[in-house]
Design a protein around this motif. Structure first.
Motif, short mmCIF file in Angstrom:
data_model
loop_
_atom_site.label_atom_id
_atom_site.label_comp_id
_atom_site.label_asym_id
_atom_site.label_seq_id
_atom_site.Cartn_x
_atom_site.Cartn_y
_atom_site.Cartn_z
N MET A 11 1.01 -1.29 -0.16
CA MET A 11 -0.42 -0.22 0.25
C MET A 11 0.74 1.07 0.21
O MET A 11 0.29 2.11 -0.49
CB MET A 11 -1.07 -0.24 1.29
CG MET A 11 -2.09 -1.06 1.31
SD MET A 11 -3.03 -0.61 -0.26
CE MET A 11 -3.88 0.38 0.37
N GLY A 12 1.68 1.15 0.77
CA GLY A 12 3.13 2.38 0.70
C GLY A 12 3.37 2.43 0.10
O GLY A 12 3.66 3.81 -1.10
N LEU A 13 3.76 1.35 -1.37
CA LEU A 13 4.65 1.48 -2.78
C LEU A 13 3.63 2.23 -3.26
O LEU A 13 3.63 3.28 -4.33
CB LEU A 13 5.04 0.04 -2.89
CG LEU A 13 6.53 -0.05 -2.19
CD1 LEU A 13 6.67 -2.06 -2.82
CD2 LEU A 13 7.63 1.15 -2.61
N GLY A 14 2.37 1.30 -3.68
CA GLY A 14 1.24 2.20 -4.14
C GLY A 14 0.97 3.25 -4.24
O GLY A 14 0.99 4.58 -5.25
N VAL A 15 0.77 4.43 -2.66
CA VAL A 15 0.90 5.47 -2.65
C VAL A 15 1.69 6.98 -2.96
O VAL A 15 1.60 7.49 -3.65
CB VAL A 15 0.50 5.35 -0.62
CG1 VAL A 15 0.53 7.32 -0.92
CG2 VAL A 15 -0.28 5.09 -0.39
N MET A 16 2.79 6.13 -2.85
CA MET A 16 4.16 6.73 -3.65
C MET A 16 4.56 6.58 -4.86
O MET A 16 4.24 7.98 -5.95
CB MET A 16 5.38 5.96 -2.90
CG MET A 16 5.83 6.26 -1.46
SD MET A 16 5.93 7.98 -1.03
CE MET A 16 6.81 8.72 -1.82
N ALA A 17 3.45 5.67 -5.78
CA ALA A 17 3.44 6.11 -7.39
C ALA A 17 2.08 6.63 -8.03
O ALA A 17 2.61 7.33 -8.43
CB ALA A 17 3.25 4.24 -7.63
N GLN B 262 8.73 5.24 -10.70
CA GLN B 262 8.07 5.12 -11.54
C GLN B 262 8.16 5.93 -13.18
O GLN B 262 8.71 6.98 -12.54
CB GLN B 262 6.80 5.03 -11.36
CG GLN B 262 6.01 6.13 -12.17
CD GLN B 262 4.52 6.25 -11.90
OE1 GLN B 262 3.55 5.27 -11.66
NE2 GLN B 262 3.28 7.55 -12.30
N GLU B 263 8.31 5.30 -13.78
CA GLU B 263 8.84 6.25 -15.70
C GLU B 263 10.33 7.14 -14.64
O GLU B 263 10.76 8.14 -15.25
CB GLU B 263 8.22 7.17 -15.59
CG GLU B 263 6.46 6.26 -15.77
CD GLU B 263 5.80 7.35 -16.51
OE1 GLU B 263 5.75 8.35 -16.56
OE2 GLU B 263 4.41 6.19 -16.11
#
Length: 104
Positions: free
Chosen positions: A10-16, A54-55
């Motif tokens: 979830m933390g990684l998703g928020v950062m993305a 990302q990117e």
């Protein structure tokens, strides 16, 4: 263990998602050199962590031992650095991973 992995995901998703929003809303952004100078000189913050978002974007965590302030930034491939979050009471933790098979 499952709960910890879910939290990390979830933390990684928020950062993305934050990185995507930064590209659309650059109002808290400036050239990297300007942001780094301000964090160091005005807040006494140094880099404590780094990761790819990302990117080609880079997420960094800065914090001050003296004041406890902290800042999360994302630097875009263009060299522009954007503030994602900031706060107080930063603490460095050295937690051990739970034993394999432990669902803690």
């Amino acid at each position: 263990m499952t709960r910890m992995m879910f939290g990390m995901t979830m933390g990684l998703g928020v950062m993305a998602l934050a990185a995507q929003q930064l590209q659309a809303q650059p109002r808290n952004c400036a050239p990297r050199e300007v942001v780094m100078k301000k964090l160091a000189e005005e807040f006494g913050e140094t880099r404590r962590g780094i990761g790819l978002v990302q990117e080609g974007s880079v997420m960094e965590v800065f914090a001050s031992d003296g004041s406890g302030s902290w800042t999360i930034t994302v630097t875009l491939p263009s060299g522009v650095t954007c503030l994602v979050a900031a706060g107080e009471a930063y603490e460095t933790l050295a937690e051990a991973l739970p034993p394999a098979g432990d669902d803690a």
